[in-house]
Write an enzyme that holds these catalytic residues in place. Structure first.
Site, PDB file in Angstrom:
ATOM      1  CE  LYS A  42      35.007  39.883  75.682  1.00  9.47           C
ATOM      2  NZ  LYS A  42      34.996  38.667  76.522  1.00  9.47           N
ATOM      3  NE  ARG A  64      36.347  41.375  79.659  1.00 10.12           N
ATOM      4  CZ  ARG A  64      35.972  42.535  79.127  1.00 10.12           C
ATOM      5  NH1 ARG A  64      36.821  43.557  79.077  1.00 10.12           N
ATOM      6  NH2 ARG A  64      34.772  42.656  78.595  1.00 10.12           N
ATOM      7  N   GLY A  86      28.561  34.693  75.284  1.00 11.01           N
ATOM      8  CA  GLY A  86      28.374  33.696  76.326  1.00 11.01           C
ATOM      9  C   GLY A  86      28.931  32.323  75.995  1.00 11.01           C
ATOM     10  CG  MET A  90      34.700  30.631  74.127  1.00 11.56           C
ATOM     11  SD  MET A  90      36.135  30.909  73.162  1.00 11.56           S
ATOM     12  CE  MET A  90      35.935  32.606  72.761  1.00 11.56           C
ATOM     13  NE  ARG A 139      29.232  42.190  72.131  1.00  7.54           N
ATOM     14  CZ  ARG A 139      29.276  41.213  73.015  1.00  7.54           C
ATOM     15  NH1 ARG A 139      30.201  40.306  72.950  1.00  7.54           N
ATOM     16  NH2 ARG A 139      28.401  41.136  73.979  1.00  7.54           N
ATOM     17  CG  HIS A 174      22.597  32.918  77.015  1.00  5.77           C
ATOM     18  ND1 HIS A 174      21.790  31.881  76.607  1.00  5.77           N
ATOM     19  CD2 HIS A 174      23.807  32.707  76.460  1.00  5.77           C
ATOM     20  CE1 HIS A 174      22.505  31.068  75.851  1.00  5.77           C
ATOM     21  NE2 HIS A 174      23.729  31.545  75.749  1.00  5.77           N
ATOM     22  NE  ARG A 204       8.606  25.501  38.009  1.00  4.51           N
ATOM     23  CZ  ARG A 204       9.385  25.771  39.050  1.00  4.51           C
ATOM     24  NH1 ARG A 204      10.409  25.008  39.328  1.00  4.51           N
ATOM     25  NH2 ARG A 204       9.120  26.797  39.818  1.00  4.51           N
ATOM     26  CB  SER A 251      16.588  30.238  31.015  1.00  3.72           C
ATOM     27  OG  SER A 251      16.421  30.291  32.410  1.00  3.72           O
ATOM     28  CB  CYS A 303      14.980  29.885  35.609  1.00  6.74           C
ATOM     29  SG  CYS A 303      15.159  28.375  34.643  1.00  6.74           S
ATOM     30  CE1 TYR A 310      16.139  35.161  33.301  1.00  4.50           C
ATOM     31  CE2 TYR A 310      17.075  36.083  31.281  1.00  4.50           C
ATOM     32  CZ  TYR A 310      16.358  35.090  31.930  1.00  4.50           C
ATOM     33  OH  TYR A 310      15.861  34.029  31.231  1.00  4.50           O
TER      34      TYR A 310
END
Ligand code: ADP
Ligand code: MG
Length: 891
Positions: A39, A109, A118, A120, A353, A475, A585, A766, A844, A864
């Protein structure tokens, strides 16, 4: 010139201190987030860009940390610096803190490095007391305004600084409204507000047990301390834990001269995004309230108007705001979340922001900004959030089922579509209960009149959030979008009864109670009774995501393949852009229902003949499965297409058969089974090669890769290889020769340690990082995750030690343990390649879909990654990010 004199007073105060603790807004900028908080850095940047920002100063996050280090005392020199800075603000505004004529009021602030919406605390209108309020009256000629500011200050200061129960204040406020027969705070008369101030002070004194501070400097000091302390309140700690934000950052404190949105109908306050944070559409999106102050909008006390209405109410303000919004977007090269206040027709910017956004908006905004020339393709790829990519592919409601539910009268109400996504679960009306059920694994939808930071622990575990009040920047909406949770906000068609744990539908008197099923659609705002089925989203229609991933593909070096055990997985993998199948598999194929009895026969067989008979029965099933998978990966080829597609096709011609079995982790599984019962290997090899041959006859060329799991000694692999080559020879003798590759999984430490001996026998490695993690750590995953692993990660509580003792930073089954398991991967890759220059390397395990692990695989030079089909888009993006950021680091 006076200006300079006071500046030097600040400089002098700094000189006398061990450190500069205080920065005027004009001294900061956007790069100082660490020190000034988000901020503070934001208002500083806007101040220096010449935008209208009320003057003020920032006390640094270092001061906050020093405050804690000193046992909750301001560090040496900080207060003097703050006083010096305050004098400068007095000069800049021409007002005087604590003085009766022309009093300066300030806001105090909080603001940490990462925005914690929200989480703090902020105190407004500080500097007001029985005297200065007179000054405000004299100055504005508006008694109502002055006393409204005063009563707000007492309310906020009591809640935040004196830690009193806000309900008592609200209760009295309601009584006044009731007595006067008015609905909103803005309608309470000046006379009543005067009385209210007296009563509020009494409540504050009664609750806190001390006189309400009339000394404005004491007010300021206490407020600063309260902001520092808010860094360590429970909800802030919960939020940081969930978002993995470090607890040691500290918060900055911004002290800023007040501007007033509650000075009549030409004043107001609002929040707006420069683009729609739900869809990403390029248009101002937000809300404002006329004649209101700060948190009135966010708190959902009054339902605000859409920002576009400001165009009618205060056209020149709207136009100026639009220009500023555009400028800030260009400046930050990102969608911004803005807070502003209008005081008597003059616009002031209070915060900017980068805006939190839904998954859909996140991707769309990046792609749009590339098309607008605001950022480059590379930057879009780097900035894209892999979690959002994953979320985009999560299920949504089935439209047909929704229509049907509507016909059945189950559409209860419609609220604001505050955060997209489909959520179904049991209705719950308080955060504690949500937490309790959610943690026990029950899907819940948290329903609240409106949410506050006190609800966050329940929101974290809920599947979705529904509120009756509050807008798209309330909020609930902000937090839900941040968490990627579906949210319907401001659903005024329901009346929530917290005490009885139910809501009533206004139009129909339908009552939905705690524990009832409910479905909410955060993309449309619809609320349904009962459960509505969900469907997978249509990837083809995600135009922006596909565009982004195409860009990503240009920058990544790693191939992205998929783990697929069934044709339907392979189909999904191809749709999501997988270049091949990296793990299939075969034992999963055994588990399909009609085969199970045959598999059992095979396992229980007493003689080789019996076993062979069972295997002969299994062969056709497996051949069909493999064919199905091969067909999916070659489908594109038969459809024909242009050059790019042909290239992809070729890469697609990869498939792998492997064999594992379900015995205990260290038992007779993997290659061991096929070594003891060679006929199983023979059958499976046949199934794979025959399937490939049949497709080859149809003109579809492909290259299966046969991958042998759980090899620990090179001799195991040599023997399996001998078996397979014998089968391959037979098949070749029967006609069409099938091209295949032979390799092994590296999933035992011994295999990794002896990779240089193994690689000459293999075409590829692999890494099976799931098993490699188990065997390296000596964890059995299911046991570990069920018993102690999550505690290792969460932290152990030790008597006599404050906080928790963390054993592991992350779950090593989700994110590869670079220092241990990763070193085995690195070494095996290097030694394997040294002994076999053509060795292909992949992974894998589940880590193949985890961005952090993918970065590591990129760095150690694998070829890969292979992951579950749903993670393929994430892996494509993460692989590109790894390539882009690591090459940057090398520079
Ligand atoms: P949060 O971190 O919760 O957004 P802020 O510090 O931004 O808290 O304060 C909440 C609201 O208070 C702001 O949106 C703004 O409307 C109001 N506010 C804060 N400072 C000022 C100020 N100097 N003048 C007027 N309003 C202010
Ligand atoms: Mg704010």
């Amino acid at each position: 010139m006076t200006q300079q004199i006071t500046h030097s007073e600040l400089d002098a105060a700094v000189k006398k201190s061990p450190r500069k603790w205080v920065y005027l807004f004009s001294e900061g900028n956007a790069t100082m987030r660490e020190l000034l908080g988000g901020k503070g850095a934001g208002v500083a940047e806007m101040t220096n860009a010449g935008l209208p920002v009320p003057p003020g100063f920032t006390i640094t996050t270092e001061a906050c940390n020093a405050y804690y280090d000193a046992g909750k005392h301001f560090p040496e020199g900080m207060w003097d610096q703050a006083l010096a800075a305050l004098k400068i603000v007095e000069q800049q505004t021409g007002k005087h803190f604590g003085q009766k004529d022309n009093p300066l009021l300030v806001s105090v602030r909080s603001g940490a490095k990462f925005s914690m919406p929200g989480m703090m605390d902020t105190v407004l209108n500080l500097g007001i007391n029985d005297e200065t309020v007179q000054g405000l009256v004299a100055l504005t000629g508006d008694e109502r305004f002055a006393y409204d500011a005063y009563r707000r200050f007492i309310q906020m200061f009591s809640k935040i600084v004196l830690d009193t129960d806000p309900k008592d204040f609200e209760h009295v406020l309601d009584q006044y409204k009731e007595r006067a027969g008015v609905k909103s705070d803005a309608e309470i008369s000046a006379a009543d507000l005067k009385k209210l101030v007296v009563e509020f002070k009494q409540i504050a004194e009664r609750q806190s047990g001390e006189p309400f501070p009339t000394d404005v400097y004491q007010q300021l000091q206490k407020a600063i301390e309260a902001v520092f302390s808010s860094w360590n309140n429970k909800r802030a700690i919960d939020y940081r834990n969930f978002n993995k934000i470090s607890h040691s950052l500290g918060t900055a404190v911004n002290v800023q001269s007040m501007v007033f949105g509650n000075m009549g109908e030409d004043s107001g306050t609002g929040v707006a995004f420069t683009r729609d944070p739900g869809t990403g559409e390029k248009q101002l999106y937000g809300e404002y309230l006329l004649n209101a102050q700060g948190e009135d909008v966010v708190a959902g006390i009054r339902t605000p108007s859409k920002i576009s209405r400001l165009q009618d109410d205060l056209p020149h303000v709207y136009q100026q705001f639009q220009e500023i919004a555009h400028r800030l977007e260009q400046h930050y090269r990102d969608m911004q979340d803005l807070e502003f206040t209008v005081e008597k027709g003059r616009l002031y910017m209070l915060q900017t922001r980068s805006g939190k956004r839904s998954a859909q908006a996140g991707i769309k905004v990046l792609v749009d900004m590339v098309n607008e020339g605001l950022i480059s393709e590379q930057e879009a790829v780097k900035r894209a959030d892999t979690t959002q990519v994953y979320q985009l592919l999560l299920p949504r409601f089935d439209e047909a089922k929704k229509k049907q539910a509507e016909k059945e009268g189950r559409l209860l109400a419609k609220g604001l579509n505050a955060s997209p996504g489909a959520a179904t679960g049991k209705a719950v009306f308080d955060a504690d209960r949500a937490e309790e059920l959610g943690k026990a694994g029950t899907p819940v939808v948290l329903i609240r009149p409106e949410t506050s930071p006190d609800d966050v622990h329940g929101m974290l575990v809920a599947k979705g959030i529904l509120t009756a009040r509050g807008g798209a920047t309330s909020h609930a909406a902000v937090v839900a979008r941040g968490l990627g949770l579906p949210c319907v906000a401001g659903c005024e068609g329901i009346r929530v009864n917290e005490a009885e744990h139910l809501f009533r539908v206004v139009d129909s008197d339908f009552v939905l109670r705690e524990g009832d099923d409910i479905s909410i659609d955060g993309a449309t705002g619809e609320v349904f009774a009962g459960i509505i089925e969900t469907v997978d989203p249509d990837f083809e229609k995600e135009v922006e995501l596909k565009q982004l991933l195409n860009w990503a593909d240009q920058y990544r070096r790693l191939g992205v393949w998929a783990n697929a055990d069934y044709p339907r997985d392979a189909r999904r993998a191809v749709t999501f852009g997988a270049q091949g199948i990296g793990l299939c598999r075969t034992e999963h194929m055994f588990m399909e229902q009609e085969r199970l009895p045959i598999v059992q026969k095979m396992i229980l067989a007493k003689t080789q003949q019996e076993r062979q008979a069972a295997l002969d029965q299994l062969l056709p099933f497996q051949r069909e499965d493999f064919k199905g998978i091969f067909v999916e990966v070659t489908r594109l080829e038969t459809q024909g297409g242009h050059e790019q597609e042909l290239k992809e096709k070729r890469e697609m011609l990869e498939a792998v058969g492997s064999m594992r079995e379900m015995n205990p982790m260290l038992g007779l599984r993997g290659c061991r089974l096929g070594l003891l019962f060679p006929e199983i290997n023979v059958m499976q090899t046949r199934a794979i090669l025959e399937a490939a041959r049949e497709l080859a006859r149809e003109g579809k060329k492909l290259q299966p890769k046969i991958m042998i799991p759980l090899v620990g000694h090179v001799n195991e692999l040599k023997e399996v290889r001998r078996q397979l080559e014998a089968v391959a020879k037979e098949i070749t003798a029967e006609g069409v020769a099938v091209d295949y590759k032979f390799g092994t999984m590296i999933e035992l430490p011994r295999a990794a340690l002896t990779a240089g001996e193994i690689s000459p026998v293999a075409d590829f490695f692999s890494f099976g990082t799931n098993d490699l993690t188990q065997t390296t750590f000596g964890f059995s995953r299911d046991d570990a995750e069920g018993k102690f692993l999550l505690k290792y990660v969460d932290g152990l509580t030790e008597p006599g030690i404050e906080g928790k003792v963390k054993i592991l930073p992350v779950n090593p089954f989700q994110t590869l343990d670079r220092d241990g398991v990763g070193q085995l991967v690195r070494m095996a890759a290097e030694n394997g390649r040294k002994a076999n220059a053509h060795l292909e390397l992949g992974i894998c395990g589940e880590h193949g879909g985890d961005p952090d692990s993918i970065e590591f695989f990129h760095m150690v030079g694998l070829d890969y990654v292979s992951c579950s089909p749903f993670r393929v888009p994430v892996a494509r993006l993460a692989a590109a990010q790894a390539a882009l950021t690591t090459s940057e680091r090398d520079k």
